[in-house]
Design an enzyme around this catalytic site. Structure first.
Site, mmCIF file in Angstrom:
data_model
loop_
_atom_site.group_PDB
_atom_site.id
_atom_site.type_symbol
_atom_site.label_atom_id
_atom_site.label_comp_id
_atom_site.label_asym_id
_atom_site.label_seq_id
_atom_site.Cartn_x
_atom_site.Cartn_y
_atom_site.Cartn_z
ATOM 1 N N ASN A 30 -3.835 -9.077 -2.998
ATOM 2 C CA ASN A 30 -3.668 -8.042 -4.017
ATOM 3 C C ASN A 30 -2.248 -7.479 -3.975
ATOM 4 O OD1 ASN A 30 -6.751 -7.809 -3.079
ATOM 5 N ND2 ASN A 30 -6.551 -7.314 -5.258
ATOM 6 N N GLU A 31 -1.744 -7.274 -2.766
ATOM 7 C CA GLU A 31 -0.397 -6.728 -2.605
ATOM 8 C C GLU A 31 0.632 -7.650 -3.247
ATOM 9 O OE1 GLU A 31 0.497 -5.328 1.283
ATOM 10 O OE2 GLU A 31 2.662 -5.464 1.023
ATOM 11 N N ARG A 32 0.482 -8.952 -2.985
ATOM 12 C CA ARG A 32 1.485 -9.897 -3.504
ATOM 13 C C ARG A 32 1.377 -10.054 -5.015
ATOM 14 N NH1 ARG A 32 0.251 -13.407 1.906
ATOM 15 N NH2 ARG A 32 1.434 -11.982 3.237
#
Lengths: 259, 381
Positions: free
Chosen positions: B241-243
């Site tokens: 999700n972060e990437r």
């Protein structure tokens, strides 16, 4: 508490506007959005309804082609439903015809309080709300910067050049809201989705019991005879300071009544 | 990706909220080295921007992932990198695991206020001796009955000085390596916790970054997110999700940077003509614009795959790797085309040049993305 908010749907000001060469009126054939000046009335209406507990905000609009794009924005903000008057015979209507149509629609809604912007940002006549109030026989309070409901009365802080007046009047009433007096909420994702299923009651002139003789271009009491480009602005006055420039500046400021 | 009229309505909402709540204050927050996270998050939460894909039962919006793409692209248009990063931490870096694996009690107590913007969340993984090498973390949580006793240090923690709770990754057994880690919701008012220092950075200055200390800090075992011992795996999923959000933000930022640079070069004259009249400049900008478009549509393909429920590890890894590299290249050219003005602090592009550099380091460095790709594509002997 039933609050009606008049909402105008206008061509997106972000796109360059155009005039219909035949009627000399604004070309409304493209997508329409909610007039930003109406978002303040919607916001105040929602706040009043929330404060009243169980209140409801109903939108009232008149637009060509059963256009609902702008109404969906206000519904996404939280209004419960909308009444839209759309009829080919309305093309070319002037301010008074528009007021007659909105008044007829508002009569069906039967609101305790009607809110409107002080003026639209495409037509700028600024006359429709007062005409609607007159047609409905309602007291009209203009240029509100805040509105509160106190029992059977509405209490309005009405902007003036010197500050504001506090005006009280009995309900039902019509109040115009000055742009910028409140931060309108932005529709959330949930609001956008919910707006899709909120009812929009589309009415024709016949539904309102109005004949084509009282509205539309033919019935308009005003006629647009000519449209001209505004004159280009002249260059400003340059004051070369020879040691007395301040005197000229003071004189200029006095002349335009700044000081 | 098919964006509908609803997406465009939502985009107007995001743009409007940011124009009102963030844009007018960026210069001051950059100068002060922090932004008021609680104040900003409360406004974003009221507009429903902090929990787009989350369960409405906890205050989420129940939206599909494509709306996160819109959110990210618009965050990228903010005139700095710090605030978009801090918001992304709240929405897509510190909270996905809690939403996905957390108990009802934990979600009620910590996720719901985070989605309202009443609580600020941080993701606490990196340590002085373990950054991209997550398996090297040493912060320990030792069980004492129903309590974890936590000791260690976390470093480079975004929102660290303002956070109300951390999504903390700690060792909860002696197994070592990838095993024996757990994710724990750690409230920052726990005795034994302290902010060691606020770190000064090359860029993203409006976002506070902190070193955090844990000295026998005690939190309930019930604060464990998901299964004890599965923290590494859960964190790896959260990294996806972060990437993804980092890529969406970068796409928005790069699109905005090209637009601003073109506008400047159209006005700026040299040798009797607008700088934009030079074919070399035009071609370079056209090449960069083409690369951004390729990345944008790769990001959209990633988002669609995620929406279909597919594993997007490879997608997100490539997207973040290429976004980081392209942003460095693009920021360098935008600065170059601004000439001396671009080197000045007062010009937006110098900040963009500094802020954009982080993308190749944070959330797993480029080299870690490459290691992951080597493994996924079977490129080892």
């Amino acid at each position: 508490m039933l609050i009606a908010v008049c909402v105008k749907q206008i061509p997106d000001p972000a796109s360059p506007g155009a005039l219909d060469p035949t009627t000399r009126t604004l070309d409304r054939s493209g997508k329409l959005i909610m007039d930003d000046s109406d978002s303040y009335g919607v916001e105040l209406g929602l706040r009043l309804a929330e404060a009243a507990g169980g209140g409801e905000v109903v939108l009232v609009s008149m637009a060509p082609r059963s256009e609902t794009g702008g109404l969906r924005t206000a519904l996404a903000m939280g209004a419960a439903r909308a009444v839209l008057v759309s009829d080919p015979a309305l093309s070319g209507s002037d301010a008074l015809s528009t007021a007659k149509v909105l008044a007829a629609a508002l009569r069906r809604v039967g609101a305790d309080l009607v809110l409107a912007a002080t003026e639209s940002t495409d037509g700028y006549t600024g006359t429709v709300p007062a005409q609607v109030a007159e047609l409905l026989g309602l007291p009209s309070v203009t240029f509100a910067k805040s509105i509160a409901l106190e029992g059977p009365e509405v209490v309005v802080q009405r902007q003036t050049e010197a500050g504001y007046d506090e005006v009280r009047c009995p309900l039902p009433a019509l109040v115009t809201v000055t742009a910028g007096v409140v931060d309108p909420r932005y529709p959330s994702f949930k609001g956008i989705m919910a707006a899709k299923s909120k009812p929009v009651d589309v009415l024709s002139l016949a539904d309102l019991g109005l004949g084509p003789e009282v509205v539309g271009g033919a019935a308009a009491g005003q006629e647009l005879v000519e449209v001209r480009d505004a004159e280009a602005r002249a260059g400003g006055e340059v004051v070369v300071d020879d040691g007395s420039a301040y005197e000229q500046i003071v004189e200029f400021l006095e002349r335009v009544k700044v000081i | 990706m098919l964006f509908t009229e609803d997406h465009e309505s939502f985009r107007r909402t995001v743009r409007g909220v940011l124009a009102r709540e963030v844009d007018p204050h960026v210069e001051r927050w950059e100068a002060e080295g922090r932004f008021p996270a609680h104040q900003v998050f409360a406004a974003l939460g009221a507009a429903g921007l902090l929990g787009l894909e989350y369960d409405p039962a906890y205050g989420g919006q129940g939206a599909e992932h494509s709306y996160t793409v819109v959110l990210g692209e618009e965050l990228g248009r903010i005139g700095c990198g710090g605030v978009p990063m801090a918001i992304s931490v709240q929405t897509d870096m510190a909270t996905p695991a809690l939403h996905r694996f957390g108990s009802h009690e934990l979600k009620t107590r910590y996720l719901a206020p985070a989605l309202r913007g009443a609580m600020v969340a941080s993701i606490a993984v990196t340590e002085p001796d373990a950054g991209s090498d997550v398996a090297g973390i040493r912060t320990r949580a030792v069980r004492d009955g129903d309590t974890w006793v936590i000791s260690g240090t976390k470093l480079y923690i975004t929102n660290g000085t303002q956070a109300d709770w951390l999504c903390l990754l700690a060792r909860t057994s002696e197994e070592g390596g990838y095993r024996g880690m757990s994710q724990i919701v750690f409230p920052t008012d726990t005795p034994g916790f302290s902010v060691g220092r606020t770190l000064s950075k090359l860029g993203n200055r409006s976002s506070d970054t902190a070193e955090l200390w844990f000295r026998e800090a005690r939190v309930p075992v019930a604060n464990t997110i998901g299964e004890i011992g599965r923290g590494f795996q859960q964190q790896m999923a959260q990294f996806q999700n972060e990437r993804m959000i980092a890529t969406y933000v970068a796409v928005g930022a790069m699109t905005g940077a090209i637009e601003r640079t073109v506008a400047y070069l159209r006005e700026r004259r040299a040798f009797g003509a607008p700088v934009l009249a030079n074919q070399y400049v035009q071609f370079r900008l056209a090449e960069l614009s083409a690369k951004v478009d390729l990345l944008r549509h790769y990001a959209y393909a990633c988002a669609e795959a995620y929406q279909r429920g597919e594993d997007t590890t490879r997608f997100a890894t490539i997207a973040k790797l290429e976004a980081g590299r392209l942003q460095r290249e693009l920021a360098d050219w935008c600065l170059q085309f601004h000439g001396g003005a671009g080197y000045m602090e007062e010009t937006w592009v110098s900040r963009y040049f500094r802020d954009g550099r982080l993308l190749s380091i944070g959330g797993g460095a480029d080299e870690v993305m490459l290691r992951t790709l080597v493994r996924l594509d079977g490129l080892e002997p």
